[in-house]
Design an enzyme around this catalytic site. Structure first.
Site: not given
Length: 218
Positions: A121, A139
């Site tokens: 990420k 997220d």
């Protein structure tokens, strides 16, 4: 609505709401963005933006960062949480950037994910926001909303990312992941959620989510 019509509705609504898209984490270059994103793991962007000026006043590049000890870094970033792991990661990756990348942040997923404390990420955010390479970092907001909108089964962030990349055109990814984050914070939060204000979920939401919401309001 067909799935394609839902996707188009999401894109058009978000473009109307967020024609200008601010980047949530304050930074001035690729290195400070990388550090800010690393610090944001399990921490709010608001808190990170309060801590990074203190850290960057002492070290806003890898050469100055390695002059600090891990303990000194840890003391500054403690309010962001996970400070033992994050401080080691920041110190370690700064060394690697100097030793292997001439002090520059590398422009590849593989090289970024090889850095300490940098996961997929974080690498995706840097590739997208620092280098403009299409990526779709997922997220908690994106994970929640993609499930609410019935665009993923929501089992894990890896699956959510795959579904997002499959459904949305690649040229929209870099804007869209930020637009969804802002939308999630403003209109579709985890707590204190008001469906009346959440036009996207209200229009295309998963039936079980809408049912559960309506039950909870009775």
């Amino acid at each position: 609505m067909t799935k394609q019509e839902k996707v188009d509705f999401v894109i058009n609504t978000l473009n109307t709401l967020y024609p200008e898209i601010p980047i949530p984490l304050d930074h001035k270059d690729q290195y400070t963005l990388l550090i800010a994103v690393l610090l944001s793991a399990q921490c709010t962007d608001v808190r990170v933006n309060k801590i990074t000026p203190l850290l960057f006043a002492k070290a806003d590049n890898p050469y100055d960062m390695i002059k600090m000890s891990v303990e000194e870094i840890k003391a500054i970033i403690r309010p962001c949480g996970l400070s033992p792991m994050k401080s080691k990661g920041i110190h370690g990756l700064s060394h690697i950037l100097i030793d292997k990348h001439n002090g520059e942040v590398p422009k590849s997923f593989e090289a970024l994910e090889a850095l300490p404390a940098v996961g997929h990420k974080t690498a995706s955010v840097v590739m997208s926001q620092a280098f403009g390479v299409p990526a779709f970092p997922v997220d908690t907001h994106i994970h929640r909303l993609m499930y609410r909108w019935n665009l993923t089964n929501g089992k894990n962030v890896t699956q959510t990312e795959k579904d997002a990349k499959r459904l949305f055109p690649e040229e929209t990814w870099n804007d869209l992941h930020l637009q969804i984050i802002w939308y999630g914070r403003e209109y579709s939060p985890a707590r204190g959620w008001n469906l009346e204000k959440d036009i996207i979920t209200k229009t295309i939401g998963r039936s079980t989510v809408l049912k559960d919401y309506n039950k909870s309001r009775k």
